[in-house]
Design a protein around this motif. Structure first.
Motif, PDB file in Angstrom:
ATOM      1  N   MET B  26       0.816  -1.203   0.000  1.00 22.34           N
ATOM      2  CA  MET B  26       0.000   0.000   0.000  1.00 22.34           C
ATOM      3  C   MET B  26       0.853   1.257   0.000  1.00 22.34           C
ATOM      4  SD  MET B  26      -2.207   1.519   2.967  1.00 22.34           S
ATOM      5  CE  MET B  26      -0.721   2.272   3.506  1.00 22.34           C
ATOM      6  N   LEU B  27       1.945   1.232   0.790  1.00 23.60           N
ATOM      7  CA  LEU B  27       2.820   2.403   0.846  1.00 23.60           C
ATOM      8  C   LEU B  27       3.357   2.741  -0.533  1.00 23.60           C
ATOM      9  CD1 LEU B  27       5.174   2.215   3.936  1.00 23.60           C
ATOM     10  CD2 LEU B  27       3.446   3.900   3.364  1.00 23.60           C
ATOM     11  N   ILE B  28       3.802   1.702  -1.257  1.00 24.77           N
ATOM     12  CA  ILE B  28       4.419   1.944  -2.564  1.00 24.77           C
ATOM     13  C   ILE B  28       3.366   2.389  -3.576  1.00 24.77           C
ATOM     14  CG2 ILE B  28       5.677   0.832  -4.431  1.00 24.77           C
ATOM     15  CD1 ILE B  28       7.082  -0.827  -2.232  1.00 24.77           C
ATOM     16  N   VAL B  29       2.178   1.773  -3.509  1.00 24.65           N
ATOM     17  CA  VAL B  29       1.105   2.199  -4.415  1.00 24.65           C
ATOM     18  C   VAL B  29       0.678   3.620  -4.081  1.00 24.65           C
ATOM     19  CG1 VAL B  29      -1.280   1.834  -5.086  1.00 24.65           C
ATOM     20  CG2 VAL B  29       0.219  -0.103  -4.832  1.00 24.65           C
ATOM     21  N   GLY B 248      -9.907  -1.455  -0.289  1.00 28.60           N
ATOM     22  CA  GLY B 248      -9.841  -0.295   0.595  1.00 28.60           C
ATOM     23  C   GLY B 248      -9.792   1.005  -0.176  1.00 28.60           C
ATOM     24  N   GLY B 249      -9.289   0.943  -1.398  1.00 26.31           N
ATOM     25  CA  GLY B 249      -9.140   2.155  -2.182  1.00 26.31           C
ATOM     26  C   GLY B 249      -7.676   2.563  -2.225  1.00 26.31           C
ATOM     27  N   VAL B 250      -7.152   2.725  -3.449  1.00 28.67           N
ATOM     28  CA  VAL B 250      -5.736   3.065  -3.585  1.00 28.67           C
ATOM     29  C   VAL B 250      -5.466   4.413  -2.939  1.00 28.67           C
ATOM     30  CG1 VAL B 250      -3.952   3.642  -5.258  1.00 28.67           C
ATOM     31  CG2 VAL B 250      -5.441   1.695  -5.660  1.00 28.67           C
ATOM     32  N   GLY B 251      -4.444   4.453  -2.088  1.00 29.07           N
ATOM     33  CA  GLY B 251      -4.048   5.720  -1.484  1.00 29.07           C
ATOM     34  C   GLY B 251      -4.683   5.999  -0.134  1.00 29.07           C
ATOM     35  N   TRP B 254      -6.328   4.011   6.085  1.00 27.64           N
ATOM     36  CA  TRP B 254      -7.334   3.306   6.895  1.00 27.64           C
ATOM     37  C   TRP B 254      -8.235   2.444   6.029  1.00 27.64           C
ATOM     38  CZ3 TRP B 254      -5.800   2.525  11.390  1.00 27.64           C
ATOM     39  CH2 TRP B 254      -5.068   3.496  12.076  1.00 27.64           C
ATOM     40  N   GLY B 255      -8.378   2.838   4.766  1.00 29.59           N
ATOM     41  CA  GLY B 255      -9.128   1.995   3.831  1.00 29.59           C
ATOM     42  C   GLY B 255      -8.507   0.621   3.761  1.00 29.59           C
ATOM     43  N   ALA B 256      -7.170   0.591   3.648  1.00 28.26           N
ATOM     44  CA  ALA B 256      -6.476  -0.684   3.539  1.00 28.26           C
ATOM     45  C   ALA B 256      -6.621  -1.498   4.828  1.00 28.26           C
ATOM     46  CB  ALA B 256      -5.004  -0.452   3.216  1.00 28.26           C
ATOM     47  N   ARG B 293     -18.658   0.581  -5.833  1.00 23.10           N
ATOM     48  CA  ARG B 293     -17.763   1.709  -5.551  1.00 23.10           C
ATOM     49  C   ARG B 293     -16.499   1.517  -6.371  1.00 23.10           C
ATOM     50  NH1 ARG B 293     -18.925   4.966  -1.167  1.00 23.10           N
ATOM     51  NH2 ARG B 293     -16.813   5.722  -1.318  1.00 23.10           N
ATOM     52  N   ALA B 294     -16.430   2.228  -7.505  1.00 26.11           N
ATOM     53  CA  ALA B 294     -15.386   1.972  -8.496  1.00 26.11           C
ATOM     54  C   ALA B 294     -13.986   2.057  -7.907  1.00 26.11           C
ATOM     55  CB  ALA B 294     -15.517   2.946  -9.648  1.00 26.11           C
ATOM     56  N   ARG B 295     -13.764   2.965  -6.942  1.00 25.73           N
ATOM     57  CA  ARG B 295     -12.403   3.111  -6.409  1.00 25.73           C
ATOM     58  C   ARG B 295     -12.260   2.486  -5.033  1.00 25.73           C
ATOM     59  NH1 ARG B 295     -12.961   8.533  -8.525  1.00 25.73           N
ATOM     60  NH2 ARG B 295     -12.063   8.523 -10.608  1.00 25.73           N
ATOM     61  N   GLY B 296     -13.011   1.440  -4.767  1.00 21.62           N
ATOM     62  CA  GLY B 296     -12.907   0.808  -3.465  1.00 21.62           C
ATOM     63  C   GLY B 296     -13.604   1.651  -2.409  1.00 21.62           C
ATOM     64  N   LEU B 297     -13.366   1.320  -1.148  1.00 20.78           N
ATOM     65  CA  LEU B 297     -14.115   1.982  -0.081  1.00 20.78           C
ATOM     66  C   LEU B 297     -13.788   3.455   0.055  1.00 20.78           C
ATOM     67  CD1 LEU B 297     -13.889  -0.882   2.571  1.00 20.78           C
ATOM     68  CD2 LEU B 297     -15.866  -0.233   1.196  1.00 20.78           C
ATOM     69  N   TRP B 298     -12.477   3.791   0.097  1.00 21.39           N
ATOM     70  CA  TRP B 298     -12.091   5.195   0.295  1.00 21.39           C
ATOM     71  C   TRP B 298     -11.028   5.622  -0.719  1.00 21.39           C
ATOM     72  CZ3 TRP B 298     -12.914   2.222   4.848  1.00 21.39           C
ATOM     73  CH2 TRP B 298     -14.005   2.653   5.597  1.00 21.39           C
ATOM     74  N   GLY B 299     -11.114   5.125  -1.927  1.00 20.25           N
ATOM     75  CA  GLY B 299     -10.067   5.414  -2.903  1.00 20.25           C
ATOM     76  C   GLY B 299     -10.155   6.819  -3.460  1.00 20.25           C
ATOM     77  N   LYS B 300      -8.981   7.326  -3.868  1.00 17.66           N
ATOM     78  CA  LYS B 300      -8.945   8.649  -4.509  1.00 17.66           C
ATOM     79  C   LYS B 300      -8.598   8.456  -5.977  1.00 17.66           C
ATOM     80  CE  LYS B 300      -6.958  10.254  -0.233  1.00 17.66           C
ATOM     81  NZ  LYS B 300      -5.686   9.947   0.360  1.00 17.66           N
ATOM     82  N   LYS B 301      -8.827   9.469  -6.754  1.00 18.72           N
ATOM     83  CA  LYS B 301      -8.460   9.423  -8.165  1.00 18.72           C
ATOM     84  C   LYS B 301      -6.933   9.439  -8.267  1.00 18.72           C
ATOM     85  CE  LYS B 301      -9.436  11.803 -12.465  1.00 18.72           C
ATOM     86  NZ  LYS B 301      -9.665  10.585 -13.227  1.00 18.72           N
ATOM     87  N   SER B 302      -6.389   8.615  -9.138  1.00 16.24           N
ATOM     88  CA  SER B 302      -4.932   8.612  -9.263  1.00 16.24           C
ATOM     89  C   SER B 302      -4.537   8.325 -10.706  1.00 16.24           C
ATOM     90  CB  SER B 302      -4.318   7.563  -8.344  1.00 16.24           C
ATOM     91  OG  SER B 302      -4.448   6.286  -8.907  1.00 16.24           O
ATOM     92  N   VAL B 303      -3.249   8.468 -10.988  1.00 20.84           N
ATOM     93  CA  VAL B 303      -2.762   8.243 -12.355  1.00 20.84           C
ATOM     94  C   VAL B 303      -2.914   6.775 -12.760  1.00 20.84           C
ATOM     95  CG1 VAL B 303      -1.078  10.100 -12.282  1.00 20.84           C
ATOM     96  CG2 VAL B 303      -0.390   7.810 -11.623  1.00 20.84           C
TER      97      VAL B 303
END
Lengths: 347, 306
Positions: B26-29, B248-251, B254-256, B293-303
């Motif tokens: 998760m840290l690296i992603v 959990g959502g990338v980024g 707590w999601g993870a 939920r396309a980006r998981g539970l608490w995901g943010k938009k990312s590249v």
């Protein structure tokens, strides 16, 4: 030749010169393959995996969709072929059709869920579905035979009404697979170079742009995925015939990764024939290096890393660059000799 | 309700372990926007290195090995918990140095590169240690079981869950409460500005990657006594890791963690009632959540979506 394959005049053809030469070369394989220390079965495997990799490249190379669980559809095709033969009807054509249809339906189902996704989320979802199918194949002991696989699959005779060919011999089966491969490559070539294929390629370049041009991006993404799954399943059906069994192994994450590797190493992103080059290299390397060392995957993995780092466009890309470089050099040589003639012509 | 309790507890312990496995990934992603598919192999490598260090034949010169072996197992284990991740982090460093060529390109290249790295590491493990199973020795203090409410509980599972919770807390403190964490997050958010402020971004990324690798190795050491040590354990770890991240959502930190607990509960409960299908349950959970939920539970938009 690879440069030629991309030229626009070939794109309109049903059968290109490259295709003809490839088929002819492949047709001679059983005559010499045992003399170079290999065996006819390897030829069968290369043809089947090539068809599979070409189908996979429809999704990865043409549409730019990262599908990392594609082994599932190959495996579903193999199981569908086997189950159709054992439980429903032992007819080659019906069983092969079943392989393509069932895998295609699985592709449609998955496409419904994933076609709204992009990039890494798309990749993750394909992995998740690949794992679901793999788990189902392993755990449904009663239907699929679990880890032991579906055994007792037979190579059914190819019945054309008037004549019927027995395919139990590896050489006979090789020619059957070659005929299927020839038809398959011609169909895929037409598909990639059809208006449909061009829209799909446009989606690879920019989904947003394609959508603004009025194309239903979702429908194209879903259909190309399902089509690829169907052809992969068809190849899987052939593979069940080749192996005389269907195993869950081909559906694992590893094996799904291998088809990605083959396609990229060969150069599927830049060339229609790239996946075939990759499959040939992968399977021969497996047998040749594998005979010398147990850790052949180590060397292939290092090669793969080097290709991703230094030649992301793969072997086909490197070759076409070399060909272009070569013709450039030839042009320069001709130019300089012409200069010599002009300047030093009097002497 | 009461017979459900052991399964819930079991699921929660499992969930903490899943969250621990996913932490480095998760840290690296989250901070580098790179998918490290070699995470599972580094996890396995950590377990193998620890097994070799605590085992009867440590890879040391004869005198040193003798001195090392006279130490009680508890000491050796504690030292290994630090040394093994450091050794494994060297491999992570090598991967990051190769990966630099892919920064700024399609994230797919990083993913493919780490897939290749995973394969190479797994083959190296096979080459060095063969395909047989190994056992990681743990000190007797955390071994064995105890009786609680008519059931025998494994002490090790509680120890592992506790360690996992502790490490998760420490990592959170590091990211959220230190200047190092702030710089790293800023680097992920806007690399241009961070560079302009005179911060060496390449070194920062190397540090993040090395840190993620060490977390993978630690997770490997903690989980090894439960799963056993075998070449396949890397794949067994990387799949739940990516599942937890997407769920959990990338980024989202707590999601993870929440996703890890959710997956653990799901697998734990499914394991109690339909053990054959416990693995399937987590994929179905993923598909169910990501469909809505396309980006998981608490995901943010990312590249990563580009």
């Amino acid at each position: 030749m690879i440069v030629g394959a991309n030229s626009s005049s070939d794109a309109a053809r049903l059968v290109t010169p490259t295709m003809l030469v490839l088929w002819l070369v492949l047709a001679t394989v059983p005559l010499w393959i045992t003399r170079v220390g290999l065996y006819p079965y390897l030829g069968i495997e290369i043809l089947i995996w090539s068809l599979y990799a070409l189908a996979f490249n429809l999704v990865l190379g043409t549409a730019g969709l990262p599908s990392f669980g594609h082994g599932a559809y190959f495996g579903i095709g193999a199981y569908a072929f086997g189950l159709c033969q054992l439980d429903i009807v032992a007819n080659l054509w019906i069983c092969l059709a079943a392989a393509a249809v069932v895998a295609g339906l699985a592709g449609v189902l998955v496409a419904l869920f994933i076609s709204h996704r992009r990039g890494i989320y798309y990749a993750f979802m394909t992995i998740a579905f690949g794992q679901i199918f793999w788990t189902l194949a392993i755990k449904s002991h009663r239907i699929t035979g679990g880890e032991d696989g579906l055994l007792k699959i037979k190579r059914l005779p190819a019945d054309f009404g008037l004549v019927s060919f027995d395919l139990t011999d590896n050489v006979a089966f090789y020619y059957f697979v070659l005929a299927v491969f020839a038809v398959g490559t011609a169909v895929l070539w037409r598909l990639v170079h059809s208006p449909y294929g061009r829209v799909v390629a446009a989606i690879r370049q920019s989904e947003v742009r394609a959508a603004h041009l009025g194309y239903n991006v979702w429908l194209y993404k879903a259909s190309v995925f399902a089509l690829s799954a169907a052809v992969s399943g068809f190849a899987g059906g052939l593979f069940a015939m080749a192996q005389l069994a269907a195993f869950p192994d081909v559906m694992s994450l590893h094996q799904s990764g291998y088809v990605v590797m083959m396609t990229l190493v060969g150069g599927g992103l830049v060339s229609f024939w790239g996946p075939v080059i990759g499959v040939f290299l992968f399977l021969t390397a497996r047998d040749v290096i594998g005979a010398l060392t147990n850790a052949w995957m180590l060397y292939f993995g290092l090669l793969f890393i080097a290709i991703v780092l230094f030649r992301p466009e793969g072997i086909a890309g490197a070759l076409s660059a070399a060909v272009q470089q070569h013709s450039l050099n030839a042009l320069r040589r001709r130019g300089s000799s012409a200069m010599r003639l002009l300047v030093g012509g009097g002497r | 309700m009461f017979d459900l309790l052991p399964h819930l507890l079991n699921g929660l312990t499992l969930g903490l372990l899943f969250a621990l496995i996913a932490l480095g990934f998760m840290l690296i992603v989250g901070l580098m926007e790179q998918i490290n598919l070699a995470h599972g192999s580094l996890f396995a490598l950590g377990a193998y290195v620890a097994m070799q260090l605590t085992g009867p034949r440590p890879p040391l010169p004869a005198d040193l090995a003798k001195a090392w072996l006279t130490l009680p197992l508890g000491w050796r284990y504690a030292a290994t918990l630090v040394i093994a991740p450091v050794i494994v982090s060297l491999v992570g460093m090598l991967i990051e140095l190769c990966m630099r060529r892919t920064y700024g390109k399609d994230p797919l290249y990083g993913l493919l590169l780490t897939f290749g790295a995973a394969m190479v590491i797994e083959e190296l493990i096979r080459l060095v240690w063969g395909t047989r199973d190994y056992v990681l020795q743990v000190p007797s203090a955390i071994n064995g079981g105890f009786l609680f409410g008519d059931l025998i509980w494994s002490t090790y599972r509680f120890y592992a869950a506790g360690i996992a919770a502790g490490i998760i807390g420490l990592v959170w403190l590091l990211i959220e409460k230190t200047s190092f964490g702030a710089t790293v997050k800023a680097g992920a958010h806007d690399s241009e500005i961070v560079r302009a402020l005179g911060i060496n971004l390449s070194r920062l990324r190397l540090l993040v990657f090395v840190f993620g690798t060490m977390l993978a190795a630690i997770a490997g050491i903690i989980v090894a006594p439960i799963w056993g040590i075998r070449p396949h354990m890397g794949v067994d770890a990387v799949i739940p890791a990516f599942l937890v991240i997407v769920l959990g959502g990338v980024g989202s930190f707590w999601g993870a963690v929440v996703a890890g607990l959710l997956v653990g509960l799901c697998v734990g409960l499914a394991g109690a009632y339909a053990s054959e299908w416990s693995l399937l349950s987590m994929y179905i959970l993923l598909v169910a959540v990501v469909t809505f939920r396309a980006r998981g539970l608490w995901g943010k938009k990312s590249v990563l979506e580009a």
